[in-house]
Each structure stands twice: as structure tokens, then as C-alpha cells.
Design a protein around this motif. Sequence first.
Motif, short mmCIF file in Angstrom:
data_model
loop_
_atom_site.label_atom_id
_atom_site.label_comp_id
_atom_site.label_asym_id
_atom_site.label_seq_id
_atom_site.Cartn_x
_atom_site.Cartn_y
_atom_site.Cartn_z
N LEU A 77 11.88 11.45 54.22
CA LEU A 77 12.67 11.21 53.04
C LEU A 77 12.17 12.59 52.45
O LEU A 77 13.02 13.53 51.86
CB LEU A 77 12.35 10.26 52.19
N SER A 78 10.87 13.01 52.28
CA SER A 78 10.29 14.05 51.83
C SER A 78 11.01 15.63 52.56
O SER A 78 11.30 16.33 51.53
CB SER A 78 8.85 14.16 51.79
N LEU A 79 11.02 15.44 53.73
CA LEU A 79 11.41 16.50 54.43
C LEU A 79 12.98 16.90 54.05
O LEU A 79 13.42 18.08 54.08
CB LEU A 79 11.24 16.33 56.01
N GLU A 80 13.75 15.60 53.85
CA GLU A 80 15.23 16.02 53.52
C GLU A 80 15.44 16.38 52.44
O GLU A 80 16.16 17.34 52.07
CB GLU A 80 15.87 14.50 53.49
N LEU A 81 14.30 16.33 51.36
CA LEU A 81 14.61 16.57 50.19
C LEU A 81 14.10 18.05 50.03
O LEU A 81 14.98 18.84 49.23
CB LEU A 81 13.36 15.69 49.09
N ILE A 82 13.18 18.42 50.75
CA ILE A 82 12.79 19.86 50.86
C ILE A 82 14.18 20.71 51.37
O ILE A 82 14.60 21.67 51.14
CB ILE A 82 11.54 20.27 51.72
N ARG A 83 14.67 20.12 52.35
CA ARG A 83 15.85 20.75 52.98
C ARG A 83 16.91 20.95 52.06
O ARG A 83 17.86 21.87 51.99
CB ARG A 83 16.46 20.00 54.43
N TRP A 84 17.13 19.87 50.98
CA TRP A 84 18.42 20.05 50.34
C TRP A 84 18.11 20.87 49.17
O TRP A 84 19.06 21.03 48.49
CB TRP A 84 18.46 18.61 49.84
N ALA A 85 16.79 21.07 48.71
CA ALA A 85 16.59 22.21 47.68
C ALA A 85 16.77 23.38 47.95
O ALA A 85 16.19 24.02 49.16
CB ALA A 85 15.23 21.86 47.04
N ARG A 86 17.52 24.25 47.17
CA ARG A 86 17.88 25.58 47.59
C ARG A 86 16.87 26.37 46.85
O ARG A 86 16.61 26.28 45.78
CB ARG A 86 19.23 25.92 46.82
N SER A 87 16.45 27.80 47.42
CA SER A 87 15.51 28.45 46.71
C SER A 87 16.27 29.34 45.86
O SER A 87 17.63 29.74 46.03
CB SER A 87 14.80 29.33 47.89
N THR A 93 26.14 27.28 49.95
CA THR A 93 27.29 26.59 49.12
C THR A 93 27.06 25.00 49.16
O THR A 93 27.68 24.53 48.56
CB THR A 93 28.58 26.78 49.69
N ASP A 94 25.92 24.57 49.49
CA ASP A 94 25.57 23.15 49.18
C ASP A 94 24.00 22.98 48.81
O ASP A 94 23.43 24.16 48.50
CB ASP A 94 25.99 22.55 50.37
N PRO A 217 33.64 24.50 49.56
CA PRO A 217 34.86 24.60 49.86
C PRO A 217 35.68 23.39 50.36
O PRO A 217 35.12 22.76 51.47
CB PRO A 217 35.01 26.06 50.53
N VAL A 218 36.71 23.25 49.88
CA VAL A 218 37.56 22.03 50.62
C VAL A 218 37.67 22.29 52.14
O VAL A 218 37.76 21.17 52.91
CB VAL A 218 38.97 22.09 49.92
N THR A 219 37.79 23.39 52.52
CA THR A 219 38.03 23.56 54.31
C THR A 219 36.68 23.02 54.87
O THR A 219 36.74 22.61 56.14
CB THR A 219 38.15 24.92 54.52
N ASP A 220 35.38 23.11 54.04
CA ASP A 220 34.25 22.42 55.11
C ASP A 220 34.31 21.03 54.94
O ASP A 220 33.52 20.41 55.68
CB ASP A 220 33.19 22.97 54.11
N MET A 221 35.20 20.35 54.11
CA MET A 221 35.15 18.79 53.77
C MET A 221 36.14 18.12 54.88
O MET A 221 36.14 17.06 54.86
CB MET A 221 35.37 18.61 52.54
N LEU A 222 37.31 19.03 55.23
CA LEU A 222 38.26 18.32 55.82
C LEU A 222 38.45 18.66 57.53
O LEU A 222 37.62 19.60 57.96
CB LEU A 222 39.36 18.96 55.37
N GLU A 223 38.59 17.60 58.09
CA GLU A 223 39.04 17.69 59.73
C GLU A 223 40.19 17.67 60.13
O GLU A 223 40.85 16.61 59.74
CB GLU A 223 37.93 16.64 60.28
N GLU A 224 40.54 18.35 60.98
CA GLU A 224 42.02 18.56 61.46
C GLU A 224 42.02 17.55 62.68
O GLU A 224 41.18 17.55 63.44
CB GLU A 224 42.47 19.86 61.77
#
Length: 225
Positions: A77-87, A93-94, A217-224
Motif C-alpha cells: 500500500l505504501s508503494l502504491e501511495l508513493i507511485r500515486w504522488a506526483r513530484s 496527467t494523473d 483526457p477522455v481519450t485515456d478513459m475510453l476503450e474502442e
Amino acid sequence: MAADEDTRLLYAEIKRRRTHRAGFTGLPVPERLLDALVAEASTEGAHLTPVRSEPAVRVLAAITCAAQEVQSQNRLLSLELIRWARSPGSPRTDGVPAEGYPCVPRRTRPHFAQRDYTHGHPWGNDTGQFFSTSTGVVAVLTTKGDSRQDWIATGQALQRVLLHASAHGLSAAFHTQALELSHLREFLRQELCSQEHLQMIMRLGITFDDTEGVRRPVTDMLEEL
């Protein structure tokens, strides 16, 4: 069919709304606004309940802190939190931007533990955080059932609540630590939520923090298909 005024109001808040990760100012939240948020959640079949009992608020705060302490010992969980934090200055963009949380969190009373995104780095936002120590209004979002349909209803209700709150100058802070530990979630269902299933613990309040949110962006969230 053209969108009505309320729908246009909520739509305009999608890019502006952001999660708050600190205390609030001492300015009171209008009761009429809280009533409106309760009604917004009810529209989607969920129940938003402001917690008026001080002992109940203390219980929610204590369980949140306990869950945070347990999860902080979990390496994955700690590693996931580190990955999710942006410097700072990151082009991603996430994730959670460095300006999206306080560099030195101030304790509220009662204290609701926050995720530790800094991890020893001198990151974070100190604008307006020094005097923002109010817990705000604690509220829980619940559903009668706990099926996939109830989860969808929860998401739709939460969206309505957050966008309506944002449109009227209200911010929200989330505390999901206890919800991620099944036995703690079940305890809260039985003891504080009138047997309903707890889907979200949040604090609502007023802040002068003007940080920007991050949206993929919306394009990153949709699958064709």
C-alpha cells in the motif's frame, strides 16, 4: 432534450472540483446547503447523513486514524501511495499533485488521519493551511444494500453531492481507510449507520485553497470495441 439549469451548473464544476486534503476554515456550512446535498444523494438512491453526534464523530475519527496506522505498515500500500504522488513540476496527467496536499498537515479536533503523500519529501502546499484546522461537517454516504447496483448508485450520488457542493463554494475531504478494512466497515455499519452499508466518510467545509485539480483526457478513459 436540452439540459436544464441544474445540470448545466453541475457540468461546469467537473473540471473545477478537486479533493481537499487538510482542515477547513472556521466558517460555518449553511444548513440549507447541507439539506440540498442530502437531497442530491437521495435522487440517486443513496443516503447522505451529516453526523451531528460528537461522540459518533470521535468514533469515526479514531477508527480512521487506527486504519491509517495499520495501512501505513503495509509495504504494498505504501508503494502504491508513493507511485500515486506526483513530484512538483511533473508532466503526468494523473495522480495527486504536490500542491494538492499540505506540506505540514495541521491537526483538526477531532483528528481525521490523512494519507501521507510526502514520504519525507519537502513537497506540498502551505498556502492557507496554517489557520485551516476545523474538522468541518462530517458526513457519511450509505446504501441499504451492497450490490454492484448499490455501488453504481453510490458513485452517481457522490458525483451529485460533490459537484453541487463545489458550485456553492464547499469543498470535500475523503477518508476511506476504514472502508478498506472489512471488519472496521462492518463495525461502523452495525454501530453507527443503522445497519446501512457505509460507502464513504467525508468532511465538508469552506477553504480558501485555490489549487488546481488533475483530470485525465477522455481519450485515456475510453476503450474502442
